[in-house]
Design an enzyme around this catalytic site. Structure first.
Site, mmCIF file in Angstrom:
data_model
loop_
_atom_site.group_PDB
_atom_site.id
_atom_site.type_symbol
_atom_site.label_atom_id
_atom_site.label_comp_id
_atom_site.label_asym_id
_atom_site.label_seq_id
_atom_site.Cartn_x
_atom_site.Cartn_y
_atom_site.Cartn_z
ATOM 1 N N GLU A 287 -7.657 116.766 -32.222
ATOM 2 C CA GLU A 287 -8.524 116.352 -32.081
ATOM 3 C C GLU A 287 -9.033 114.860 -31.730
ATOM 4 O O GLU A 287 -9.870 114.615 -31.256
ATOM 5 C CB GLU A 287 -9.323 117.206 -32.940
ATOM 6 C CG GLU A 287 -9.560 118.076 -32.988
ATOM 7 C CD GLU A 287 -9.633 118.493 -31.327
ATOM 8 O OE1 GLU A 287 -10.750 118.641 -31.282
ATOM 9 O OE2 GLU A 287 -9.337 120.023 -30.615
ATOM 10 N N TRP A 290 -9.156 113.315 -28.700
ATOM 11 C CA TRP A 290 -10.212 114.101 -27.979
ATOM 12 C C TRP A 290 -10.692 112.164 -28.139
ATOM 13 O O TRP A 290 -12.142 112.660 -27.156
ATOM 14 C CB TRP A 290 -10.934 115.432 -28.381
ATOM 15 C CG TRP A 290 -10.219 116.429 -27.987
ATOM 16 C CD1 TRP A 290 -9.709 117.497 -27.789
ATOM 17 C CD2 TRP A 290 -10.311 116.604 -25.866
ATOM 18 N NE1 TRP A 290 -9.113 117.651 -27.059
ATOM 19 C CE2 TRP A 290 -9.921 117.302 -25.241
ATOM 20 C CE3 TRP A 290 -11.412 115.872 -24.701
ATOM 21 C CZ2 TRP A 290 -9.988 118.458 -24.037
ATOM 22 C CZ3 TRP A 290 -11.290 116.701 -23.469
ATOM 23 C CH2 TRP A 290 -10.738 117.717 -23.372
ATOM 24 N N TRP A 318 -32.333 121.030 -11.479
ATOM 25 C CA TRP A 318 -32.732 121.208 -13.148
ATOM 26 C C TRP A 318 -34.082 121.875 -12.895
ATOM 27 O O TRP A 318 -34.586 121.851 -12.447
ATOM 28 C CB TRP A 318 -32.680 120.363 -14.149
ATOM 29 C CG TRP A 318 -31.195 119.436 -14.080
ATOM 30 C CD1 TRP A 318 -31.055 118.499 -13.490
ATOM 31 C CD2 TRP A 318 -29.411 119.743 -14.472
ATOM 32 N NE1 TRP A 318 -29.325 118.441 -13.604
ATOM 33 C CE2 TRP A 318 -28.918 118.915 -15.023
ATOM 34 C CE3 TRP A 318 -29.409 121.354 -15.735
ATOM 35 C CZ2 TRP A 318 -27.713 119.457 -14.755
ATOM 36 C CZ3 TRP A 318 -28.554 121.466 -16.203
ATOM 37 C CH2 TRP A 318 -27.340 120.902 -16.077
ATOM 38 N N ASN A 353 -18.436 122.958 -34.325
ATOM 39 C CA ASN A 353 -17.394 122.427 -32.644
ATOM 40 C C ASN A 353 -17.663 123.800 -31.689
ATOM 41 O O ASN A 353 -18.486 123.249 -30.999
ATOM 42 C CB ASN A 353 -16.986 121.330 -32.427
ATOM 43 C CG ASN A 353 -16.460 121.341 -31.062
ATOM 44 O OD1 ASN A 353 -16.910 120.501 -30.719
ATOM 45 N ND2 ASN A 353 -15.407 121.600 -31.063
ATOM 46 N N TRP A 371 -29.128 118.648 -19.322
ATOM 47 C CA TRP A 371 -27.642 118.189 -20.197
ATOM 48 C C TRP A 371 -28.888 116.950 -21.535
ATOM 49 O O TRP A 371 -28.339 117.092 -22.638
ATOM 50 C CB TRP A 371 -26.561 117.820 -20.413
ATOM 51 C CG TRP A 371 -26.413 117.070 -19.404
ATOM 52 C CD1 TRP A 371 -25.863 117.000 -16.938
ATOM 53 C CD2 TRP A 371 -25.931 115.741 -18.851
ATOM 54 N NE1 TRP A 371 -25.938 115.627 -16.713
ATOM 55 C CE2 TRP A 371 -25.776 114.774 -17.893
ATOM 56 C CE3 TRP A 371 -26.238 114.736 -20.376
ATOM 57 C CZ2 TRP A 371 -25.874 113.525 -17.592
ATOM 58 C CZ3 TRP A 371 -25.572 113.383 -19.998
ATOM 59 C CH2 TRP A 371 -25.814 112.795 -18.953
ATOM 60 N N TRP A 394 -21.749 116.454 -23.379
ATOM 61 C CA TRP A 394 -22.954 116.680 -22.818
ATOM 62 C C TRP A 394 -22.767 116.481 -21.640
ATOM 63 O O TRP A 394 -22.370 118.032 -21.005
ATOM 64 C CB TRP A 394 -23.961 116.651 -23.669
ATOM 65 C CG TRP A 394 -24.834 116.888 -24.489
ATOM 66 C CD1 TRP A 394 -24.483 116.870 -25.911
ATOM 67 C CD2 TRP A 394 -25.104 118.565 -24.458
ATOM 68 N NE1 TRP A 394 -25.138 117.425 -26.901
ATOM 69 C CE2 TRP A 394 -25.859 118.314 -26.012
ATOM 70 C CE3 TRP A 394 -25.465 118.974 -23.942
ATOM 71 C CZ2 TRP A 394 -25.958 119.633 -26.798
ATOM 72 C CZ3 TRP A 394 -26.142 120.924 -23.891
ATOM 73 C CH2 TRP A 394 -26.994 120.692 -25.440
#
Length: 490
Positions: A287, A290, A318, A353, A371, A394
Site C-alpha cells: 500500500e 500505491w 457526464w 478504502n 469524477w 478518483w
C-alpha cells in the site's frame, strides 16, 4: 552586536522532528557555523489551494503540535514562526532583514509546488543564499523509477517491481537531541489564529478528534497500535469495514507527521519478529507502493485533478444531476453500504478504502456524475485528502486514470456490502434507521416484505430513502454512455 548566522528551515508537508532530513541539515549547519535555526511555515496560495475543510482542521492541530515540540526541543518560546502570503516574497523579506545564510526544505511533487520551489531556489541563490532540498516523504523519487525504455510508468505492478529492485530504503533518522532557535522578532509574523483554519460557522469536526490525534506523537501512536494490534490480520481482513484492521495512517502521511521510511522499516521489523507473517507485512507495504505510484503519476501528469489520463474520457457524456449529487454527499442514496460510507466520512473525516471504491463507483457509474465532483467533495471532507492520492484514486474509479479498472467494471453495492460487511455491522453503525433490519435484507431493504419492514421500523421513502436509481438501470445506462464515448472518439 553581530547577529549569529541563521539557517532557515521551511516546513511544508513534513510536520515532524524525527526522520526529517532538511531539519537535521539545518541544525547541523547551524552547529557548524555558530548559528541558529529559524523554523517557518508559510500558508501560501499553493498550500491553501490544497486544503479543504477537513484538512484545515488537521493542519491547525498539527502546526500547534509541531510548535510545541520545537519549543521544547529548543527550550524556547515560539518554536515555529508562521506567515501568510506568497512564499517567495516572504522568504526574500526575511533574508533581507535577517542574516539568513542557508535555506532548507523537503521536496514536494505536485506541479504548483515544484514550480514555486524552483523559482524560489533560483531567486534566493541569486541573493547569495545556499538552498538545499531533500527526499523525505517518498521512498523513491518520481524521476528515479523508469521503464526499460526510460519512460515513466503507467501501470502499478511493473512500477512496484522496479522499485523493489532498488536498494532497500534507508533507515529512518533519529529526532534531533536539541536545536538552537532564533529568538528575535520578525516582521509580518502572525499567530496560528490568523490562519483561520477552524471549522465555521460551527464545529462540525467534533467527530474527527474522536478518531484521530493530529501531530507527530499521534502518528507514532497510530503506527505502533496498528503494528501491535492489527497488522497480523491485515492481509485477510483489510477489505472489511466492519472490522478496524487498516492502519489509518494516511492523514499523518499527508501532513508528513510520519515518514514512509519509518512505516516501511517498522512493518519489516514486524515481519522479522513474526515468522510466517511476512505475507501480511508485505501486503501492507504494497500500500505504500500505491502511494509512491500515485505521486509518480502526479509528478509526470499535466494536471491530475482536472485532465483524464486517458484522453478519450474528455468526450464522456457526464450527467448534470445536482439533486443526486447532494443525496450522495449526505448519505441518502438508498444504498446502505454507500450511505454508511458517506456518513462515516462526514462524521470522522475518514472512510474505509473499500467503501471509497464503492461510493465512487455509484457516483461515476450508476449516477454518471463526473469524477471531479466526487474529488471535490472528498477534498473538502477527507482528513487525508492530498494532491496525489485523492486525484489518482478518483481517476482510477472513473476508469480514466493510470492502471485504472476498466470503466465497464461496475461495483454492485449490494454484492459488495454482502461480501465485505456480511452481518451489516458497518451499516448498522452509520445508518441507525436500518439497525433492526434482518441480516438478509440489511443491504437491500427494498426486497424485504412490508411486514419485515414494519417490524424493523423502516418505511422506505420516509425513514430511509428508496434507491436513487435501479442497479440494472444504472449499469445499463453507464455501459451505454461508455459506448457513446467510444463512438465519439472513433
Amino acid at each position: 552586536m553581530t547577529e549569529r548566522p541563521i539557517a532557515l528551515m521551511w516546513f511544508r508537508n513534513d510536520l515532524r522532528l524525527s526522520d526529517n532530513p532538511a531539519l537535521l541539515a539545518a541544525i547541523k549547519w547551524a552547529d557548524q557555523n555558530d548559528g541558529v535555526v529559524l523554523p517557518v511555515f508559510i500558508l501560501d496560495p499553493v498550500i491553501s489551494a490544497q486544503l479543504g475543510g477537513a484538512t484545515k482542521w488537521w493542519l491547525e492541530k498539527s502546526l500547534s503540535a509541531l510548535d510545541t515540540s520545537l519549543s521544547k526541543l529548543g527550550n524556547a518560546q515560539g518554536g515555529l514562526r508562521l506567515f501568510t502570503g506568497d512564499a517567495g516574497p516572504i522568504l526574500e523579506n526575511i533574508a533581507d532583514a535577517k542574516p539568513i545564510k542557508s535555506v532548507f526544505w523537503n521536496r514536494l511533487y505536485d506541479k504548483p509546488s515544484t514550480a514555486r520551489d524552483t523559482e524560489i531556489k533560483a531567486t534566493l541563490q541569486d541573493h547569495g543564499l545556499t538552498c538545499e532540498s531533500f527526499k523525505a516523504n517518498l521512498l523513491f523519487e518520481p524521476w528515479e523509477v523508469k521503464t526499460g525504455g526510460g519512460t515513466d510508468f503507467k501501470v502499478y505492478s511493473p512500477f512496484w517491481r522496479a522499485c523493489k529492485k532498488f536498494p532497500p530504503p534507508r533507515e529512518p533518522m533519529k529526532a534531533p537531541e536539541g536545536i538552537t532557535l532564533f529568538e528575535g522578532g520578525i516582521e509580518n509574523e502572525v499567530d496560528l489564529a490568523a490562519f483561520d483554519l477552524g471549522p465555521k460557522p460551527f464545529d462540525w469536526a467534533g467527530g474527527f478528534s474522536e478518531r484521530f490525534t493530529p501531530g507527530e506523537q499521534g502518528a507514532k501512536d497510530q503506527l505502533f497500535d496498528f503494528i501491535d494490534e492489527r497488522l497480523v490480520d491485515y492481509a485477510d481482513m483489510r477489505d472489511r469495514p466492519d472490522h478496524r484492521v487498516t492502519s489509518e495512517l494516511s492523514p499523518h502521511l499527508r501532513f508528513g507527521e510520519i515518514s514512509p521510511y519509518q512505516i516501511w522499516h517498522t512493518a519489516n521489523h514486524f515481519a522479522d519478529a513474526n515468522p510466517g507473517k511476512g505475507k501480511t507485512a508485505s501486503k501492507f507495504i504494497s500500500e505504500l507502493g500505491w502511494r509512491e505510484f500515485a505521486h509518480h503519476i502526479l509528478f509526470h501528469a499535466t494536471d491530475l485533478r482536472s485532465v483524464p489520463l486517458q484522453g478519450q474520457f474528455r468526450h464522456f457524456p457526464w450527467s448534470d444531476a445536482p439533486e443526486a449529487l447532494t443525496r450522495w454527499q449526505k448519505g441518502k442514496t438508498g444504498y446502505p453500504i454507500v450511505d454508511a460510507g458517506m456518513r462515516e466520512l462526514w462524521h470522522t473525516g475518514y472512510m474505509h478504502n473499500r467503501v471509497r471504491m464503492i461510493v465512487g463507483s455509484i457516483l461515476v457509474k450508476h449516477l454518471l456524475i463526473h469524477w471531479r465532483d466526487g474529488l471535490a467533495w472528498f477534498d473538502d471532507t477527507l482528513v487525508d485528502a492530498c494532491p496525489a492520492n485523492n486525484a489518482f484514486s478518483w481517476q482510477w474509479i472513473g476508469g480514466c486514470g493510470a492502471d485504472a479498472a476498466p470503466y465497464f467494471r461496475i461495483f454492485n453495492p449490494v454484492l459488495q456490502g454482502e461480501k465485505f460487511d456480511p452481518k451489516g455491522e458497518y451499516v448498522r453503525q452509520w445508518v441507525p434507521e436500518l439497525r433492526d433490519m434482518p441480516e438478509r435484507y440489511i443491504h437491500k431493504p427494498w426486497e424485504a416484505s412490508p411486514l419485515i419492514l414494519k417490524a424493523a421500523g423502516v418505511t422506505l421513502g420516509k425513514t430511509y430513502p428508496e434507491p436513487l436509481i435501479g442497479l440494472k438501470e444504472g449499469r445499463e445506462r453507464a455501459l451505454s454512455a461508455y459506448q457513446d464515448m467510444k463512438q465519439a472518439v472513433a
